[in-house]
Design an enzyme around this catalytic site. Structure first.
Site, mmCIF file in Angstrom:
data_model
loop_
_atom_site.group_PDB
_atom_site.id
_atom_site.type_symbol
_atom_site.label_atom_id
_atom_site.label_comp_id
_atom_site.label_asym_id
_atom_site.label_seq_id
_atom_site.Cartn_x
_atom_site.Cartn_y
_atom_site.Cartn_z
ATOM 1 N N GLY A 126 -14.291 -3.729 0.394
ATOM 2 C CA GLY A 126 -15.626 -3.153 0.530
ATOM 3 C C GLY A 126 -15.962 -2.167 -0.578
ATOM 4 N N ARG B 40 0.826 -1.215 0.000
ATOM 5 C CA ARG B 40 0.000 0.000 0.000
ATOM 6 C C ARG B 40 0.860 1.265 0.000
ATOM 7 N NH1 ARG B 40 -5.202 -2.113 3.557
ATOM 8 N NH2 ARG B 40 -6.287 -2.778 1.693
ATOM 9 N N LYS C 178 -21.926 -17.380 0.028
ATOM 10 C CA LYS C 178 -23.367 -17.232 0.271
ATOM 11 C C LYS C 178 -24.055 -16.251 -0.658
ATOM 12 C CE LYS C 178 -23.333 -18.485 5.100
ATOM 13 N NZ LYS C 178 -23.623 -18.043 6.457
ATOM 14 N N GLY D 229 -11.664 -9.296 -1.412
ATOM 15 C CA GLY D 229 -10.630 -9.958 -0.612
ATOM 16 C C GLY D 229 -10.257 -11.359 -1.033
#
Ligand code: AMP
Length: 399
Positions: free
Chosen positions: A380, A38, A200, A357
């Site tokens: 996210g 990063r 899911k 991720g």
């Protein structure tokens, strides 16, 4: 991608201070940065601003200190590795607002100099997007640059509020990310194929609904495919399956049909009796799944169909593995599909964008991260963007 200011419009920033929001939420071990990916990602922006003579003031969050100073979540350990990467000193301010940063900027920084401010989340005003806190940050600089796409789904003071107070620009990493995302879903070359896998249906409902409305083909894999198979009357044995989501799965199937999005569901599967490395496994047709079988991967015919769909597509967008890729041999479908996508991307036949991720770990496992057109490490923010949601940190940059 029309409505953003660009850093290249700025030729001379001497005498000016650029406040730069970066993602320095780096992995640390024993108080030391253990992976500097990063930090490296921020270098093009930092160097572009230094080259133009700006004082460069970096702002970031680290961990979740919940509005309180916490020495364990200080950004100070980032200073040394950043100095090494920049081959230049990096000044550190003990606070992100007030006298400490003011003194560093006024007294220590020469044009082209770099400072890092302490964790912005040491103040409750950051996550609350408090206008007074954003105004304190704004006092420190003349322009604002946001290079932290991964934090752009949060409307915080350093990602959103500040952009409303100063002339705001996307940084180089942010720009690359936005360009790639635009090529994949904004203005993609058709036909567009999506692959959504993972555990899911319930965690990716918004994603599936947005994609069936946008894509030409959507392949569903991983545990969530079991729910779709169950919804169509397939007996999935002891597999992971959200039976209470069967109606939702049927609605998505119906919506895909209405929108002209072809759904690719597994036509064969790999089963085993337990999830253990190297356990005995077998390929099954959908009507041959035993009560104690666990579906742990897509079968070879399913992968062959997916590869053909890739061959016919010009754009691919991918989130989520096709099976339990952490446990070989159930990594096979994910690895084969990823390598095929990478081959096509390398040959210039497809724009392949992936993110989220587990997807990044799966592509790393397949050793193809560098061959895809773009791989987003923003979990996210990438998902919310794929869900079609506006990202506050990006919206605020629009001129
Ligand atoms: P997600 O975070 O939703 O992308 O889910 C990723 C996880 O889904 C990975 O840890 C996979 O092991 C898991 N997964 C993929 N396929 C299956 C499957 N058939 N059964 C159980 N878990 C699965």
């Amino acid at each position: 991608m029309t409505s953003f200011r660009t850093l290249s419009d700025l030729t001379d920033l001497s005498g000016q201070t650029a406040l730069v929001r970066v993602d320095f939420n780096v992995p640390m071990e024993g108080g030391k940065v253990s992976d500097d990916t990063r930090l490296r990602a921020a270098l093009p922006t930092i160097n572009a601003l230094r080259d133009r003579g700006a004082k460069v003031v970096l702002m970031a969050h680290f961990g979740r200190p919940r509005g309180q100073p916490n020495p364990e979540m200080s950004l100070r350990p980032v200073v040394e590795p950043l100095e090494l990467l920049l081959s230049a000193p990096v000044w550190f301010a003990e606070d992100c607002i007030g006298d400490a940063p003011r003194a560093v900027i006024a007294d220590d920084l020469a044009p082209g100099g770099v400072a890092l401010l302490e964790n912005v989340r040491f103040h409750g005003g950051e996550e609350a997007n408090d206008p007074a806190f954003a105004a304190e940050l704004a006092k420190l600089g003349d322009i604002y640059v946001n290079d932290a796409f991964s934090a752009a789904h949060r409307a915080h003071a350093s990602t959103e509020g500040l952009a409303r107070l100063l002339p705001a620009y996307p940084g180089e990493s942010m720009r690359r990310e936005l360009d790639a995302l635009d090529k994949a879903l904004g203005t993609p070359v058709k036909p567009v194929l999506g692959i959504v896998g993972g555990a899911k249906v319930s965690s990716k409902l918004d994603l599936l609904k947005n994609l069936v409305a946008q894509l030409d083909h959507l392949a569903i894999g991983g545990g969530m495919a079991n729910t779709f198979l169950h919804a169509q009357g397939v007996d999935v044995g002891g597999s992971l399956c959200e039976k209470d989501m069967a109606d939702t799965a049927r609605e998505i199937i119906e919506e895909a049909r209405r929108q002209g999005c072809e759904l690719l569901l597994p036509v064969d599967v790999v089963v085993a009796k337990t999830v253990k490395p190297g356990v005995e496994s077998g390929v099954r047709a959908l009507d041959r799944i035993a009560a104690d079988d666990l579906i742990l991967d897509a079968g070879p015919e399913t992968v062959a169909r997916l590869k053909r769909a890739m061959d016919l597509s010009k754009t691919l967008i991918w989130n989520g593995p096709l099976g339990v890729f952490e446990v070989p041999p159930f990594d096979k479908a994910t690895v084969e599909a990823a390598r095929h996508a990478a081959d096509l991307a390398r040959a210039g036949k497809i724009t392949a964008v992936a993110g989220g991720g587990d997807t990044v770990s799966a592509l790393n496992h397949a050793e193809v991260v560098d061959d895809m057109t773009f791989v987003s490490t923003a979990g996210g923010a990438f998902l919310e963007w794929m869900e079609g949601k506006p990202l506050p940190g990006v919206e605020a940059l629009k001129a």
